[in-house]
Design an enzyme around this catalytic site. Sequence first.
Site, PDB file in Angstrom:
ATOM      1  N   CYS A  12       0.412  -0.801  -0.034  1.00  0.00           N
ATOM      2  CA  CYS A  12       0.171  -0.316  -0.249  1.00  0.00           C
ATOM      3  C   CYS A  12       0.522   1.423  -0.566  1.00  0.00           C
ATOM      4  CB  CYS A  12      -1.079   0.025   1.206  1.00  0.00           C
ATOM      5  SG  CYS A  12      -2.422  -0.887   1.233  1.00  0.00           S
TER       6      CYS A  12
ATOM      7  N   TRP B 296      -2.488  -2.352  -2.044  1.00  0.00           N
ATOM      8  CA  TRP B 296      -2.789  -3.940  -1.779  1.00  0.00           C
ATOM      9  C   TRP B 296      -3.298  -4.864  -0.527  1.00  0.00           C
ATOM     10  CZ3 TRP B 296      -0.496  -8.263   1.116  1.00  0.00           C
ATOM     11  CH2 TRP B 296      -0.276  -9.393   0.304  1.00  0.00           C
TER      12      TRP B 296
ATOM     13  N   ASN C 212      -2.087   2.301   5.939  1.00  0.00           N
ATOM     14  CA  ASN C 212      -1.028   1.335   5.251  1.00  0.00           C
ATOM     15  C   ASN C 212      -0.182   0.254   6.244  1.00  0.00           C
ATOM     16  OD1 ASN C 212       2.425   1.048   4.194  1.00  0.00           O
ATOM     17  ND2 ASN C 212       1.504  -0.097   4.636  1.00  0.00           N
ATOM     18  N   GLY C 213      -0.974  -1.158   6.635  1.00  0.00           N
ATOM     19  CA  GLY C 213      -0.400  -1.029   7.690  1.00  0.00           C
ATOM     20  C   GLY C 213      -1.138  -2.724   7.993  1.00  0.00           C
TER      21      GLY C 213
ATOM     22  N   GLU D  85      17.617 -17.038  -7.537  1.00  0.00           N
ATOM     23  CA  GLU D  85      17.113 -15.849  -7.960  1.00  0.00           C
ATOM     24  C   GLU D  85      16.400 -15.882  -9.765  1.00  0.00           C
ATOM     25  OE1 GLU D  85      16.117 -13.728  -6.464  1.00  0.00           O
ATOM     26  OE2 GLU D  85      16.581 -11.907  -8.113  1.00  0.00           O
TER      27      GLU D  85
ATOM     28  N   LYS E 123      12.534 -14.767 -10.540  1.00  0.00           N
ATOM     29  CA  LYS E 123      12.032 -14.213 -11.722  1.00  0.00           C
ATOM     30  C   LYS E 123      11.259 -14.063 -12.793  1.00  0.00           C
ATOM     31  CE  LYS E 123      13.728 -10.580 -10.054  1.00  0.00           C
ATOM     32  NZ  LYS E 123      14.611 -10.607  -8.492  1.00  0.00           N
TER      33      LYS E 123
ATOM     34  N   GLU F 182       8.136 -14.262 -11.002  1.00  0.00           N
ATOM     35  CA  GLU F 182       7.544 -13.085 -10.718  1.00  0.00           C
ATOM     36  C   GLU F 182       6.697 -12.216 -11.383  1.00  0.00           C
ATOM     37  OE1 GLU F 182       9.141 -10.449  -7.709  1.00  0.00           O
ATOM     38  OE2 GLU F 182      10.722 -11.208  -8.440  1.00  0.00           O
TER      39      GLU F 182
ATOM     40  N   HIS G 224      17.909 -36.605  -6.946  1.00  0.00           N
ATOM     41  CA  HIS G 224      16.534 -36.728  -6.015  1.00  0.00           C
ATOM     42  C   HIS G 224      15.088 -36.258  -6.053  1.00  0.00           C
ATOM     43  CE1 HIS G 224      20.571 -37.314  -3.326  1.00  0.00           C
ATOM     44  NE2 HIS G 224      20.654 -36.618  -4.508  1.00  0.00           N
TER      45      HIS G 224
END
Length: 612
Positions: A2, A74, A100-101, A485, A489, A492, A508
């Site tokens: 937010c 958000w 926000n929170g 990473e 990426k 996302e 495995h």
Amino acid sequence: MCGIVAYIGQREAYPIVLKGLKRLEYRGYDSAGVALLNGSGLKVFKKKGKVAELEDHLTGKDVRSHVAIGHTRWATHGEPSDRNSHPHASGNGKLAMIHNGIIENYSQLKQELLKKGHVFKSDTDTEVLIHFIEEIQQSNQCGLEEALRIALKRVVGAYVIVLVDEDNPDTLIAARKGSPLVIGVGKGEHFLASDASPIVEYTKEVVFVNDYEIAIIKADELILKNISNERQTPYIQKLDIELAAIEKGGYDHFMLKEIFEQPQTIFDSLRGRLDAKKGTLTLGGIREHAALLAQAKRIIIVACGTSWHAGLIAEYVIEELCRIPVEVEYASEFRYRNPVVGEGDVIIAVSQSGETADTLVAMEAAKEKGAIILGVCNVVGSSIARLSHAGAYTHAGPEIGVASTKAFTAQLAVLCLIGLRVAQEKGSITQQRFQHLLDELDTISEKVAVTLKLNDQIKTIADKYKDARDFLYLGRGYNFPVALEGALKLKEISYIHAEGYPAAEMKHGPIALVDENLPVVFVATHDSYYEKVVSNIQEIKARKGKVIAVVTEGDQTIPAMADDVIEVPAADELVAPILSVIPMQLLAYHIGVLKGFDVDKPRNLAKSVTVE
Ligand code: M6R
């Protein structure tokens, strides 16, 4: 999560707030809204979707005002919808609030308020809080500031809130605990925002509000008080970011701009700290703690997401150079499992935003138990920077794209410097190795610039594989976190399922996934694990998997086996991840764009995760 923005002064408030919301949209884009105060009272407008939809909705409407608050959301409590959007109003419609929170005890407060006859129009915790403040105001017959103070003493959770009051149109009231709030101080005007990006265009003078502070803001006055109603002196700091740093500068997306900024941002993160010619390394932020660091029993790195991946690489670097045991923890797990931590331990908190709630809470817990806290973060004055005993900033500049890129490579550069500095202090590194690594870091930004020239080639590879359903990313040693990473990426921003794995561990389990449809990205630069990785590539080829390999320039072996090869410059294995991650970033970027997605604002994500 937010974004909040507010203005009070002589200018038209709505355009300032709208532009600010666009700059903060990376923090959440489920809905947006504004509340304005003018001669005809309080007006609240809100819309599900991105800020542009709110802007369309308001085209042609009377938005004249010199006081406004705005929010980009958000969603936490309540699905994304018009009615759950902020600002939320009090029952009598005289107060409006952005938040926000998370108010963790909102359900209990809501039950109490329902019994008193309050009616709610949304499913949010925020609406409960504003009704709670209104209830206190009415039952105690007190002013808004006093009611807010009483209310906050009962609130459990994290918040930045900003309130406007129809009966006091020349005042904004804000409060903070756990979520960020910056106040820009202009001449006869004030700007409030979750970070400095909406403010920097108008003033460079800012106040970072602390936890448990309440700000009473008029056009020409800023009063700060603590929760016990005692006046605090606002500490005005000067921002050193320029407007250009938060604009796209001709690139199609912030993500691409930020990928291409890396030669400069890595250079900036090393500048003034590393002098390869003189063979010196200065880290002013940890100077006083260097001896304690060298004597640390253990180093624990806490972080989330991409910053956690940087922490994993730092684990390898620090253990190798300093011979100090290092653990890397997801901040969210570390905090809640009652960790064994205390004096003699050093915590390194790694964070781009410096506001990630889980990382903050983990640091607080370790600090209480006597550990030394170092912060490695990008945002100057952020909560993590302020909670740390010492630390080193990454100088990556504002990162707007939700997918972290330049912050990651800057973190790697700075963590490597910390490892070298501690090793030097401890005497665990030879002068020759120390100088070699300084030289390697000194040339790394030029090598990043060379690597970026692979952009067109990587775009072609992206086109070839963009329709794959899954991807596997594999690497060993320093390149294993790079594989993680790369997978993050891709997930996302292209919404393709991707797994990162240590290349050997693949046998495995994940090898069961391999067939002719599975692209497998190997991070296979020339390092101590190279021969082993070659064997792993053969295992994939034997099962008809498609291999995309990132290798060191001049490699003769892997190109003969792989379907696609990306060659990066040679570098010492400790710093090689700074190069090998660049193709990961570009591959994900191009696949996301080719699939038609908004790579700067991927679905369900937000840049700064300020809720636990
Ligand atoms: O601001 P931080 O570095 O603390 O953020 C941590 C993660 O939320 C962040 O890295 C996230 O995983 C990014 N979206 C990754 O691209």
